[in-house]
Design a protein around this motif. Structure first.
Motif, PDB file in Angstrom:
ATOM      1  N   ASP A  33      -8.661  30.736 -25.599  1.00  0.00           N
ATOM      2  CA  ASP A  33      -7.721  31.152 -26.641  1.00  0.00           C
ATOM      3  C   ASP A  33      -6.764  32.162 -26.037  1.00  0.00           C
ATOM      4  O   ASP A  33      -7.112  33.325 -25.831  1.00  0.00           O
ATOM      5  N   CYS A  34      -5.554  31.716 -25.738  1.00  0.00           N
ATOM      6  CA  CYS A  34      -4.555  32.571 -25.090  1.00  0.00           C
ATOM      7  C   CYS A  34      -3.576  33.185 -26.077  1.00  0.00           C
ATOM      8  O   CYS A  34      -2.583  33.792 -25.656  1.00  0.00           O
ATOM      9  N   ASP A  35      -3.839  33.051 -27.360  1.00  0.00           N
ATOM     10  CA  ASP A  35      -3.032  33.746 -28.364  1.00  0.00           C
ATOM     11  C   ASP A  35      -3.623  35.145 -28.533  1.00  0.00           C
ATOM     12  O   ASP A  35      -4.243  35.467 -29.553  1.00  0.00           O
ATOM     13  N   VAL A  36      -3.443  35.991 -27.515  1.00  0.00           N
ATOM     14  CA  VAL A  36      -4.173  37.253 -27.442  1.00  0.00           C
ATOM     15  C   VAL A  36      -3.727  38.271 -28.488  1.00  0.00           C
ATOM     16  O   VAL A  36      -4.433  39.243 -28.754  1.00  0.00           O
ATOM     17  N   ASP A  37      -2.552  38.064 -29.075  1.00  0.00           N
ATOM     18  CA  ASP A  37      -2.102  38.970 -30.133  1.00  0.00           C
ATOM     19  C   ASP A  37      -2.783  38.668 -31.461  1.00  0.00           C
ATOM     20  O   ASP A  37      -2.836  39.540 -32.336  1.00  0.00           O
ATOM     21  N   ARG A 150      -5.469  36.608 -17.329  1.00  0.00           N
ATOM     22  CA  ARG A 150      -6.865  36.980 -17.095  1.00  0.00           C
ATOM     23  C   ARG A 150      -7.816  36.067 -17.868  1.00  0.00           C
ATOM     24  O   ARG A 150      -8.870  35.671 -17.340  1.00  0.00           O
ATOM     25  N   VAL A 151      -7.456  35.717 -19.088  1.00  0.00           N
ATOM     26  CA  VAL A 151      -8.269  34.796 -19.880  1.00  0.00           C
ATOM     27  C   VAL A 151      -8.400  33.459 -19.152  1.00  0.00           C
ATOM     28  O   VAL A 151      -9.498  32.894 -19.033  1.00  0.00           O
ATOM     29  N   GLY A 171      -2.635  28.048 -27.023  1.00  0.00           N
ATOM     30  CA  GLY A 171      -1.606  28.993 -26.612  1.00  0.00           C
ATOM     31  C   GLY A 171      -1.001  29.763 -27.773  1.00  0.00           C
ATOM     32  O   GLY A 171      -1.233  29.449 -28.938  1.00  0.00           O
ATOM     33  N   PRO A 172      -0.201  30.790 -27.469  1.00  0.00           N
ATOM     34  CA  PRO A 172       0.467  31.570 -28.507  1.00  0.00           C
ATOM     35  C   PRO A 172       1.711  30.851 -29.008  1.00  0.00           C
ATOM     36  O   PRO A 172       2.215  29.932 -28.347  1.00  0.00           O
ATOM     37  N   ALA A 181       2.869  32.311 -19.527  1.00  0.00           N
ATOM     38  CA  ALA A 181       1.591  32.491 -18.839  1.00  0.00           C
ATOM     39  C   ALA A 181       0.599  31.413 -19.243  1.00  0.00           C
ATOM     40  O   ALA A 181      -0.219  30.965 -18.426  1.00  0.00           O
ATOM     41  N   SER A 182       0.658  30.958 -20.478  1.00  0.00           N
ATOM     42  CA  SER A 182      -0.267  29.928 -20.962  1.00  0.00           C
ATOM     43  C   SER A 182       0.005  28.576 -20.319  1.00  0.00           C
ATOM     44  O   SER A 182      -0.920  27.848 -19.954  1.00  0.00           O
TER      45      SER A 182
END
Length: 287
Positions: A33-37, A150-151, A171-172, A181-182
């Motif tokens: 899960d790269c939607d880190v926000d 990093r994820v 992704g975000p 980045a994703s």
């Protein structure tokens, strides 16, 4: 190892719902899960946290009150207004400090140090459908693109150790740094959009980004039957942008109710939606 990424030009299009459903259909893979926000894939997949690590990014200044002579030079030079004096004592507001180092460089008493900034955490969880790597960026945290990387790095390490064949990335939204980045190193991109004017506009922007990086892209429309005319316009636009059309998912008010219970359309038995998603997954795998 295949790296496939699900993106959307805007938030709320249904990207995470589709990704969670794909996770249940995928065999021998790992989710990231790269939607880190606003990471919420773990909520739907019922992930159980196994480990976590602190994510440091950038710096924050700190003033040693024992060494500071209250000359005020740091406050005068700080263009972000992060340093202020009270009763002759100067301190740094971490919420506004950008870690640029000007105060550190110009302090005559060398009373200022730059410390690593704790910006968020990376987590590893186990779900009924395989391992999941996700993260949380602290409020006001920066470098979300670096956290996304990093994820993905952790997910890649786990995949290699366990012999997993695919990394499925949620992704975000948008087209900013976290999105870039994703999609880095991705072999396939699937855009999930919705039949609204903003959905069409943002899908076209994202498609141009994917084309710039020369990554094969596909498209599906969520809730496609709420505006058939606009769905048709999106399909035509996708063809003009060289996106492969994989299909549309019907609207069903039972889906958000299922998500609130932590269930995908497949788990909740919402057949028209789950069947449409399965067909899209099968078509995506044929590419």
């Amino acid at each position: 190892m295949k790296i496939w990424t699900v993106l959307s030009g805007k938030g709320g299009a249904g990207k995470t719902t589709v990704t969670a459903s794909f996770a249940q259909l995928m065999k021998n893979g790992i989710m990231a899960d790269c939607d880190v926000d606003a990471a919420d894939l773990s909520l739907i997949l019922q992930g159980k946290e196994k480990s976590k690590e602190t994510f440091f990014s950038g710096y924050h200044a700190r003033i040693d009150p024992q060494s500071c002579t209250s000359c005020g030079r740091c406050s005068d030079l700080c263009r972000f207004g992060a340093i202020s004096g009270h009763n002759g004592t100067f301190c740094v507001d971490p919420a506004t400090c950008e870690g640029c180092g000007v105060c550190y460089d110009h302090c005559p008493e060398k009373a200022i140090t730059l410390e690593d900034h704790d910006s968020g955490i990376c987590l590893q969880s186990e779900t009924p459908f395989g391992p999941l790597v996700h993260a949380r960026l602290h409020p006001g945290g920066d470098n979300s693109g670096k956290l996304v990387s990093r994820v993905k790095e952790i997910a890649g390490d786990i995949a290699q150790k366990r012999g997993l064949e695919r990394i499925l990335i949620d992704g975000p939204p948008g087209i900013g740094c976290p999105v870039l980045a994703s999609l880095n190193q991705s072999e396939q991109i699937l855009i999930v959009t919705e039949p609204t004017p903003s959905g069409l506009h943002d899908m076209e922007r994202l498609a141009k980004v994917i084309k710039h990086f020369d990554i094969p892209g596909s498209l599906c429309v969520n809730k496609g039957d709420i505006n058939p005319e606009l769905t048709g316009a999106i399909r035509q636009s996708a063809e003009n942008l060289n996106l492969r059309w994989l299909g549309e998912i019907p609207f069903d008010p039972a889906v958000p109710a299922a998500l609130r219970e932590g269930k995908t359309p497949r788990e909740a038995g919402i057949r028209p939606v789950s069947q449409a998603i399965q067909k899209i997954w099968e078509k995506w795998n044929e590419l």
